[in-house]
Design an enzyme around this catalytic site. Structure first.
Site, mmCIF file in Angstrom:
data_model
loop_
_atom_site.group_PDB
_atom_site.id
_atom_site.type_symbol
_atom_site.label_atom_id
_atom_site.label_comp_id
_atom_site.label_asym_id
_atom_site.label_seq_id
_atom_site.Cartn_x
_atom_site.Cartn_y
_atom_site.Cartn_z
ATOM 1 N N ASP A 186 0.793 -1.164 -0.080
ATOM 2 C CA ASP A 186 0.087 -0.031 0.112
ATOM 3 C C ASP A 186 0.933 1.436 -0.049
ATOM 4 O O ASP A 186 1.896 1.330 0.501
ATOM 5 C CB ASP A 186 -0.781 -0.098 1.222
ATOM 6 C CG ASP A 186 -2.122 0.931 1.140
ATOM 7 O OD1 ASP A 186 -2.484 1.311 0.149
ATOM 8 O OD2 ASP A 186 -2.752 1.081 2.238
ATOM 9 N N GLU A 243 -3.266 -0.561 -8.102
ATOM 10 C CA GLU A 243 -4.152 0.496 -7.873
ATOM 11 C C GLU A 243 -3.241 1.960 -7.800
ATOM 12 O O GLU A 243 -2.215 2.035 -7.519
ATOM 13 C CB GLU A 243 -4.592 0.286 -6.369
ATOM 14 C CG GLU A 243 -5.282 1.378 -5.944
ATOM 15 C CD GLU A 243 -6.402 0.879 -4.453
ATOM 16 O OE1 GLU A 243 -6.900 0.074 -4.356
ATOM 17 O OE2 GLU A 243 -6.183 2.248 -3.413
#
Ligand code: ZN
Length: 528
Positions: free
Chosen positions: A183, A298
């Site tokens: 992330d 992402e």
């Protein structure tokens, strides 16, 4: 003749308790996690506690070279009327790697655009509870989810995070597949760190390239700033961009279209031009350095000053598409406030209308998922999205599981919890700086005024939640004068001693997260 212990072990598989006693051989007794029992001919593998410590065990009545692959193992050979070999090994990184090779479901995989939940776990003990919550929910689990910032704050390595996920999946025999989200990656070095540990989902965070002040610059200044965009990386020119968007009607869905004027186009170029260029460079690095690795990308632009407009979303996604970068999800910065650890603050009707349009853009230019960052405890948002009933979503949570772990401490060791609370209150002013929170110390009840049994009430108060939430890094890493952790080991011991309660809290809490989406299965409805 004695019964074959392999068969009596397999019989335990149907037990619903978290652990159960099992006699391997005469006085060789362990506490088995029934859900962890895996058959792999000619052996059976499982997790069990022995002397209070969790180990991986393997058993076979034949011989198998599989056992040779494990490290730091103890092998018991028990020969009387039955030849039985028992393998006992620590839940180490080396052994997790062997488990990943032997059992494919313990390796992360690509999740694609199906609905998913990111289940960050800062302590490393809550993933089994997450899996119990998400099983049969219609959502896929992204178990290992850690940002570089969180790794630094918790002193954990990507390998530790991945191994915790692997052991949890093994313990729960979870075979529906799970993702691993690296992330908020900001540099190619961040990608390397996480790729080497086997992560499969790469969340690129180009926030350092966002030019927030584009919103207030005049046209001449915007034009001047546009010369600073890395046009080579974008394989185009300023004029090319303007021509593609200026006063052009961009159809999205039915009557919903976008027609940006010159100013909007200029602003998007300046605000996001180098964001797109950075995503291109990061994505190229991933493709070039790890050509054989399955990966999904992402892009998160959630950490900007102002909400992502619909045209900005379109612009970013459309340009990435033109440059051949496929997304699995995109995280816009939404209208309203997504603070840590508490529900959405803002006009939910306005959010819903915007979200619907973000979804339409994601469907048109992807399809990819809309990703909700700071997704913990956003119950009104889940209801809104569930009400729309279409499109694909990814919800990232992390801090809320830390709070559930503290809830266990509050119930079982109120004295320890009070120490953590005092420490968190003392550190709030400093720790809140780097988080999006509005909690105020004066709104947290004086702990001295609370009886022990009242301490869990704090988990229902937004200000107290945020005070506890933002201190996680300090709480999990602070050391005393003797160099030992002040809280970390105590929290871990408490969670290990009350493992079942911990899982129960996590499960209940995540059902509250999942149910509003309307994907409720029978097994979830029967949860107390
Ligand atoms: Zn984020």
């Amino acid at each position: 003749m004695k019964p074959d212990p392999l068969h009596s072990l397999l019989d335990l598989k149907s037990e619903s308790s978290t652990v159960t006693q099992f006699t391997i051989y005469t006085d060789f007794v362990v506490e088995v996690y029934p859900s962890s029992i895996h058959e792999l001919e000619p052996a059976v593998f499982f997790i069990a506690r022995k002397g209070g410590v969790k180990y991986l065990f393997g058993m076979t009545t034949q011989s198998t070279s599989m056992f040779d692959r494990f490290q730091s193992k103890v092998v018991f050979k028990l020969n009387s009327d039955l030849s039985l070999t028992v393998l006992q090994c620590p839940l180490s990184h080396e052994n997790a790697s062997v488990i990943r090779e032997l059992f494919p479901h313990t390796r992360p995989r690509l999740i694609g655009i199906e609905n998913s939940f990111g289940l960050g776990d800062r302590i490393g003990l809550s993933n089994p509870g997450h899996l119990q919550a998400i099983r049969n929910s219609g959502f896929h689990a992204v178990l290992a989810q850690q940002s570089i910032r969180e790794l630094t704050r918790t002193n954990r390595t990507p390998e530790e995070v991945m191994d915790a996920a692997t052991w949890s999946v093994f313990q729960e025999s979870y075979k529906d597949g799970f993702g691993a989200d690296a992330d908020h990656l900001k540099t190619p070095a961040d990608i390397d760190l996480m790729a080497r540990a086997g992560f499969t989902m790469f969340t690129i965070d180009p926030s350092e390239y966002v030019v927030n002040e584009a919103a207030v610059l005049d046209e001449a200044e915007l034009k001047r700033r546009s010369t600073g965009v890395a046009w080579q990386d974008l394989q185009d020119t300023f004029d090319g961009f303007v021509e593609r968007y200026r006063d052009v009607t961009l159809p999205v869905d039915g009557p919903f279209s976008l027609t940006p004027d010159y100013r909007e186009v200029l602003q998007a170029i300046v605000k996001y031009g180098n964001v797109i260029a950075h995503v291109v460079r990061m994505s190229n690095h991933l493709k070039m350095q790890y050509p054989d690795r399955p990966s999904e990308i992402e892009v998160s632009v959630d950490e900007t000053d102002s909400p992502t407009t619909l045209f900005e979303h379109y612009f970013i996604a459309n340009e990435l598409k033109r440059l051949g970068i496929g997304l699995v999800s995109l995280a816009p910065r939404f209208i309203g406030d997504f603070e840590k650890g508490i529900d959405y603050r803002g006009d939910i009707a306005v959010f819903t209308e915007e979200y619907r349009k973000h979804l339409a853009i994601a469907a048109k230019l992807g399809p990819y998922k809309i990703s909700i960052h700071s997704g913990s405890d956003k119950f009104s948002v889940y209801h809104a999205i569930g009400g729309i009933g279409s499109g694909f979503v990814h919800v990232k949570t992390a801090g809320t599981s830390y709070l559930e772990a503290l809830r266990v401490v509050a119930v079982k060791e109120p004295g320890l919890f009070r120490e953590i609370l005092d420490f968190s209150l003392d550190n709030f002013a400093a720790e809140k700086q780097t988080y999006h929170v509005s909690g105020k110390l004066e709104n947290v009840p004086d702990p001295a005024s609370l009886e022990d049994y009242e301490l869990t009430k704090l988990f229902d108060l937004d200000d107290a939640r945020q005070v506890l939430h933002v201190a996680f890094g300090k709480v999990l890493t602070v050391r005393g004068d003797d160099g030992e952790y002040i809280f970390k080991e105590k929290i871990i011991r408490c969670l290990e001693e009350h493992e079942e309660l911990h899982y129960r809290f996590i499960k209940k809490h995540f059902h509250r997260h999942i149910e509003p989406f309307g994907i409720i299965t029978e097994s979830m409805q029967s949860t107390p």
